[in-house]
Design an enzyme around this catalytic site. Structure first.
Site, PDB file in Angstrom:
ATOM      1  N   SER B  21       0.947  -1.130  -0.080  1.00 50.13           N
ATOM      2  CA  SER B  21      -0.183  -0.225  -0.096  1.00 50.13           C
ATOM      3  C   SER B  21       1.593   1.118  -0.001  1.00 50.13           C
ATOM      4  CB  SER B  21      -0.694   0.200   1.284  1.00 50.13           C
ATOM      5  OG  SER B  21      -1.444   1.174   1.328  1.00 50.13           O
ATOM      6  N   GLY B  72       0.962  11.110   5.530  1.00 47.72           N
ATOM      7  CA  GLY B  72      -0.399  10.946   6.487  1.00 47.72           C
ATOM      8  C   GLY B  72      -1.689  10.161   5.928  1.00 47.72           C
ATOM      9  N   LEU B  73      -1.870   9.225   5.189  1.00 48.43           N
ATOM     10  CA  LEU B  73      -2.978   8.632   4.594  1.00 48.43           C
ATOM     11  C   LEU B  73      -3.545   9.870   3.499  1.00 48.43           C
ATOM     12  CD1 LEU B  73      -4.551   7.177   7.612  1.00 48.43           C
ATOM     13  CD2 LEU B  73      -2.930   6.086   5.899  1.00 48.43           C
ATOM     14  N   ASN B  99      -6.225  -1.176   1.222  1.00 48.51           N
ATOM     15  CA  ASN B  99      -5.898  -1.112   2.470  1.00 48.51           C
ATOM     16  C   ASN B  99      -7.038   0.131   3.130  1.00 48.51           C
ATOM     17  OD1 ASN B  99      -4.167   1.033   4.491  1.00 48.51           O
ATOM     18  ND2 ASN B  99      -3.013  -0.543   4.398  1.00 48.51           N
ATOM     19  N   CYS B 130      -0.137   3.416  10.856  1.00 44.19           N
ATOM     20  CA  CYS B 130       0.181   4.536  10.280  1.00 44.19           C
ATOM     21  C   CYS B 130       0.842   5.389  11.557  1.00 44.19           C
ATOM     22  CB  CYS B 130      -0.372   5.479   9.585  1.00 44.19           C
ATOM     23  SG  CYS B 130       0.176   6.535   8.870  1.00 44.19           S
ATOM     24  N   LYS B 165      -2.874  -4.939   9.262  1.00 44.49           N
ATOM     25  CA  LYS B 165      -0.962  -4.556   8.733  1.00 44.49           C
ATOM     26  C   LYS B 165      -0.500  -3.605  10.100  1.00 44.49           C
ATOM     27  CE  LYS B 165       1.782  -2.061   5.953  1.00 44.49           C
ATOM     28  NZ  LYS B 165       1.456  -1.316   4.406  1.00 44.49           N
ATOM     29  N   GLY B 243       9.102  -5.410   4.402  1.00 42.17           N
ATOM     30  CA  GLY B 243       9.559  -4.541   5.193  1.00 42.17           C
ATOM     31  C   GLY B 243      11.384  -4.638   4.065  1.00 42.17           C
ATOM     32  N   THR B 266       8.647  -0.101  -1.545  1.00 41.20           N
ATOM     33  CA  THR B 266      10.057   0.685  -1.347  1.00 41.20           C
ATOM     34  C   THR B 266      10.925   0.621  -2.757  1.00 41.20           C
ATOM     35  OG1 THR B 266      10.246   1.445   1.234  1.00 41.20           O
ATOM     36  CG2 THR B 266      11.847   1.887  -0.315  1.00 41.20           C
TER      37      THR B 266
END
Lengths: 254, 303
Positions: B21, B72-73, B99, B130, B165, B243, B266
């Site tokens: 996500s 921040g979503l 998500n 988060c 999560k 991760g 990432t």
């Protein structure tokens, strides 16, 4: 416009100015994708994890060779100084929306400062091909920091402003006499304070203005939402996909 | 070729590779780079009940072998998702998982309920971890009681596959995992980002707009592997590992540690085509080691 991940081979790597590197590169196989002036590439660097967004400085006639003008400021961009002819460079490109293409009645002033002059060379080429009247106005602290002056002169008329008066008119680009001429559209790229001042002046003189932003970004394709800028309505817009070129009136710059 | 199919609850994946996500948009952004039909699934951007603008710029700082973000979503809310994005993603040739995030238990349950009504979304990933929003998110994810209370409410509102999560910013992640399993979670995914900070010494300023952000990328991989291993021993439900996965080898390590599937995050920023390369690399690994199914290597550490 399809985005591609492609390997480029460096044809020339030079450092004509202290702290800057000029790269000219061609795809190792196949053609360079079609690019518009103002678009950028995400270049892989050996100096850092994330790619670095670098504007397309020029695409040579025939569309095979692309130029990048990079200011070496951190670990990521300094690595580009180590490249030499024959080395490989991985690029994701073309990204972003690019400058608008002016209409036939337009007279365009392309205003650049610092390394922000880079995409204007490509835009000038395109305007010349289309027969649209334009001029460059390039600003720098001093004459030795005017990047690619000879290349700009090959493409079109060039006005220069230096803060110390060592070339062209003395002062900032916004104080230059070129702004007295009846341009209809200003397209600018450079430090944000310069672009804000240019946008304000253009507005006062009734010229449309497009600005090219260079916010820090991770993905370059609108997924991570890191590079946002606030627009006039208070919403965050991605510089990578909604920009990097915005109409100055779209942004919350007042 | 080895069988790559895995199941997370009732969610069947053609292979164990999903995208994380917030790193792959809605899949649409990556169609130039990746054949989505080769992916196990896509976990799309965190969705909340109401639209959120997120945090101010700057939201990102690169660090040694990693990056911090404090987005921040930012998202347009569940109504917008259902009306405008769902029609675009419902026919993508891969599993699309949403998500879901929130600030209150009621928000979580309502959002989950709304997503549950979308026929072509077979699962949600509940984000109780988060680190970048002051209210909610991680606040629920850092205590067993908080995590259990959200999962309990969402479980009542959402009948399909529920993946929770988990935050790594806790003392004992296995305890949280057991708590959400007890409330009916079908699976857990871990890790979300590790809370961190970046400082610009020259300017004597915090780099990120809110000061702190979530660390991701290769820097967090050893922490993530350890937690996946630990949690997979502690629960009976499937674990989705993520991760710092950059390659097929990294993904295989997570499977060996006990993950049933993995998410690539990432790495999508560095190589937008990496996700399907990981799929192909897992296949090659299985062939090279003579396994006939990827399921044979899940939790198959030999020491």
């Amino acid at each position: 416009m399809k985005k591609e991940i492609l390997d480029l081979q460096i044809a020339e790597a030079t450092s004509p100015w202290e702290g800057f590197v000029l790269l000219k590169a061609e795809p190792t196989e196949g053609a360079l994708p079609e690019c518009r002036p103002g678009q950028f590439a995400q270049l892989r660097t050996g100096g850092a994890l994330l790619r670095r967004p670098i504007s397309i400085h020029n695409v040579e006639e025939g569309g095979r060779r692309v130029w990048f003008l990079v200011q070496a400021v951190g670990r990521g961009t300094r690595w580009f100084q180590t490249l030499k002819a024959g080395d490989c460079l991985n690029a994701v490109m073309p990204l972003g929306n690019g400058f608008g293409m002016p209409g036939s009645g337009d007279r365009v002033l392309l205003v650049g400062g610092g390394v922000g002059v880079a995409p204007l060379l490509f835009q000038g080429q395109r305007l010349r091909e289309r027969g649209i009247p334009f001029a460059f106005l390039l600003g720098a602290r001093s004459a030795d920091l005017l990047l690619q002056l000879e290349e700009f002169r090959r493409v079109g008329e060039v006005f220069v402003a230096t803060e110390d008066g060592s070339a062209g008119e003395c002062g900032l680009v916004t104080q230059h006499s070129a702004f007295a001429a009846p341009y209809t559209l200003v397209q600018t790229c450079g430090p944000t304070p310069m672009m804000r001042a240019v946008a304000r002046l253009a507005h006062e003189q009734g010229m449309r203005c497009e600005v090219s932003l260079e916010n820090r970004m991770a993905c370059g394709v609108g997924a991570c939402l890191c590079c946002v800028t606030e627009d006039r309505t208070g919403h965050n817009r991605c510089v990578c996909t909604d920009g990097p070129v915005f109409g100055a009136e779209e942004l919350n710059w007042d | 070729m080895a069988d790559l199919k895995v199941s997370i609850g009732a969610l069947e994946l053609r292979n164990p590779v999903m995208t994380a996500s917030g790193t792959f948009g809605y899949g649409l952004e990556f169609q130039d780079f990746v054949d989505l039909s080769e992916l196990g699934g896509i976990v799309v951007k965190g969705t909340t009940l109401r639209p959120r603008e997120g945090n101010p710029y700057p939201r990102m700082a690169e660090t040694a072998s990693g990056m911090l973000n404090c987005v921040g979503l930012q998202n347009k809310g569940v109504d917008y998702f259902c009306e405008h994005i769902y029609p675009e993603v419902k026919d993508l040739p891969t599993q699309v998982v949403v998500n879901v995030s929130g600030s209150t238990i009621e928000d979580y349950a309502e959002t989950a309920h709304r997503i549950g009504e979308l026929e072509r979304i077979p699962a949600i990933e509940l984000n109780i971890s988060c680190p970048n929003v002051r209210q909610g998110g991680m606040a629920f994810g850092v205590t067993s009681q908080g995590a259990a209370s959200v999962v309990k409410a969402v479980r009542r509102a959402y009948p399909k596959t529920l993946i929770v999560k988990l935050s790594p910013n806790v003392t004992d992640i296995a305890e949280i995992a057991r708590a959400v399993e007890a409330e009916g979670a079908d699976a857990v995914s871990l890790i979300n980002t590790l809370m961190g900070m970046a400082i610009d010494a020259e300017r004597r300023r915090k780099v990120l707009s809110i000061g702190t952000g979530g660390l991701s990328g290769p820097a967090v991989k050893p922490v993530a592997l350890r937690m996946v291993h630990q949690v997979s021993k502690a629960v009976g439900i499937p674990v989705v590992g993520l991760g710092g996965i950059m390659s097929a080898t990294d993904a295989v390590e997570f499977l060996l540690a006990g993950a049933t599937a993995v998410e690539i995050g990432t790495a999508n920023f560095i190589d937008p085509g990496v996700s399907t390369k990981v799929v192909r690399g897992i296949s090659e690994y299985l062939a090279r080691h003579g396994f006939s199914s990827v399921r044979e290597i899940i939790g198959a550490l030999e020491n």
